[in-house]
Write an enzyme that holds these catalytic residues in place. Structure first.
Site, PDB file in Angstrom:
ATOM      1  N   PHE A 146       0.665  -0.919  -0.285  1.00  0.00           N
ATOM      2  CA  PHE A 146      -0.066  -0.280   0.168  1.00  0.00           C
ATOM      3  C   PHE A 146       1.152   0.928   0.079  1.00  0.00           C
ATOM      4  CE2 PHE A 146      -2.201   3.499   1.786  1.00  0.00           C
ATOM      5  CZ  PHE A 146      -3.694   3.526   0.769  1.00  0.00           C
ATOM      6  N   ASP A 231       9.957   2.542   1.104  1.00  0.00           N
ATOM      7  CA  ASP A 231       8.654   3.885   1.748  1.00  0.00           C
ATOM      8  C   ASP A 231       8.384   3.523   3.748  1.00  0.00           C
ATOM      9  OD1 ASP A 231       5.896   4.662   1.892  1.00  0.00           O
ATOM     10  OD2 ASP A 231       4.771   3.522   0.841  1.00  0.00           O
ATOM     11  N   LYS A 260       3.201  11.789   6.591  1.00  0.00           N
ATOM     12  CA  LYS A 260       2.271  11.473   8.229  1.00  0.00           C
ATOM     13  C   LYS A 260       2.319  11.670   9.506  1.00  0.00           C
ATOM     14  CE  LYS A 260      -0.155   6.688   6.203  1.00  0.00           C
ATOM     15  NZ  LYS A 260      -1.202   7.954   6.048  1.00  0.00           N
TER      16      LYS A 260
END
Length: 406
Positions: A146, A231, A260
């Protein structure tokens, strides 16, 4: 004051349903205030936040140092665009580069933008440095990944909900099994420019790869002249008990993707950090973002870097994470099948014969704990790194109660 009878929640939920598209399936709670690891809904009910904005709130809600940095910058300057240089920019880029052990930083806004940036940089590096033929650049990714929801990113997703009906899909990607070095080695060709993986797969259920996998990816990429792109948008910035998940195997990627928590739960901030000979392939005008690296974002993110530089939050994640995982492991056979994760991050597989992951989240909501499900029977637990031992014990106790009397 806590109100026994809900009065505002039903209408707020109905209004949201009436006016918003169905891109999420939220739990039936409407949050109005928050402090630290706890949130309060519109009817005064308090909940322990064990999702932390999918790691965007690593430092809790409204951390005083981050709020102060935002307030101070709001009174001075919020946006200039990158047509000019502002006085917060260099300090942020320098601090983040040093935290990452890299040479350069390219700030953006969202995690998906960071991933898209890395794809473009990897392809440009392949053409301009490695010598790959025009239009032939190829990137290897892992199944269960994801990385975001842009049309290019969903082109290499294996999640039907993220991918179906959004084609035609962008070519240039090969998917291999996560954790399988042999499959990755077999997929690399002379046109491969990068391997893009999550050091721990979050959306897939907090999947931790086999020991030595990240070191193996690093060695393989070095041997075959391929970029290792990590990531760390969910796994980085203290979540796993280290600054980055790659740190657990002493691995330094060629490009690190962050987002984030970099915005401190206040503003969207993302970045790509990397070697000068990789990020340096970009030329003026080839890539940009109106809000990327804006003064407000840089001021907040610089304070995030300062918080992480102390090591306090990494230590809290490691210590409290051990308590969390010990408690969750104790529930195996009592409604829990498997527990995975690292630091203050756990994927918990609920016995599907007992209930779905969604039902577990709904029951925990009633008990004052917020978590989120994924892939049917799995719930994800990722509280802010500011939680206390009592908070962890509260969440574990509520989960045990839900599992014992569904």
């Amino acid at each position: 004051m806590i109100i026994d009878d809900l009065t505002l929640t039903p209408k707020a939920l109905a209004d949201a349903e009436r006016w918003t598209a169905h891109n999420y399936h939220p739990l039936p709670v409407v949050i109005a205030e928050a402090e630290g690891a706890w949130v309060t809904d519109v009817d005064g009910r308090r909940y322990l936040d064990c999702l932390a904005g999918y790691s965007a709130l690593n430092f809790g809600h409204r951390h005083p140092a981050l709020i102060a940095a935002a307030h101070a910058q709001l009174d001075r300057l919020t946006l200039t665009s990158r047509a000019f240089v502002h006085d917060q920019f260099a300090a942020f880029c320098k601090g983040l580069a040093e935290l990452c052990g890299q040479d350069l930083v390219l700030p953006m806004n969202t995690g998906a933008e960071a991933v898209e940036t890395a794809i473009k940089v990897s392809r440009a590096w392949g053409y301009r440095v490695k010598g790959v033929g025009t239009g032939r650049a190829h990137i290897i990714v892992a199944d269960g990944n994801f990385h975001g929801r842009t049309t290019t990113i969903v082109s290499f997703s294996t999640d039907a909900d993220a991918r179906n009906d959004f084609g035609p899909y962008t070519p240039g990607f090969t998917v291999v099994p996560y954790g399988d070095l042999a499959a990755m080695a077999a997929a690399i060709t002379e046109d491969t420019v990068a391997v893009l993986i999550e050091p721990i797969q979050g959306e897939a259920g907090v999947l931790v790869p086999p020991p030595g996998y990240l070191r193996g990816v690093r060695a393989l990429c070095t041997e075959r002249n391929v970029l290792f792109v990590a990531d760390e948008i969910q796994s980085g910035l203290g979540r796993t008990g280290a600054t980055f998940a790659c740190d657990h195997e002493d691995v330094r990627p060629d490009l690190v993707l962050l987002g984030k928590a970099l915005g401190g739960g206040i503003v969207p901030v993302s970045a790509v950090a990397g070697r000068r000979d990789v990020l340096g392939v970009l030329r003026p005008g080839e890539h940009g973002s109106t809000f990327g690296g804006n003064p407000l974002a840089c001021a907040v993110a610089t304070e995030v870097v300062h918080l992480l530089a102390t090591g306090e939050f990494q230590r809290r994640s490691a210590t409290l994470g051990a308590r969390l995982h010990a408690g969750l492991t104790g529930l195996i056979g009592k409604g829990v099948i498997t527990v995975r994760g690292r630091g203050l991050w756990a994927g918990v597989d609920i016995d599907p014969a007992l209930m779905t992951g969604r039902r577990a989240c709904e029951l925990l909501l009633e008990q004052g704990v917020l978590v989120k499900d994924t892939h049917g029977s799995t719930i994800r637990i990722a509280p802010p790194l500011t939680v206390t031992e009592d908070d962890i014990d509260f969440a574990l106790g509520r989960l045990a109660a839900v599992l014992s009397s569904p």
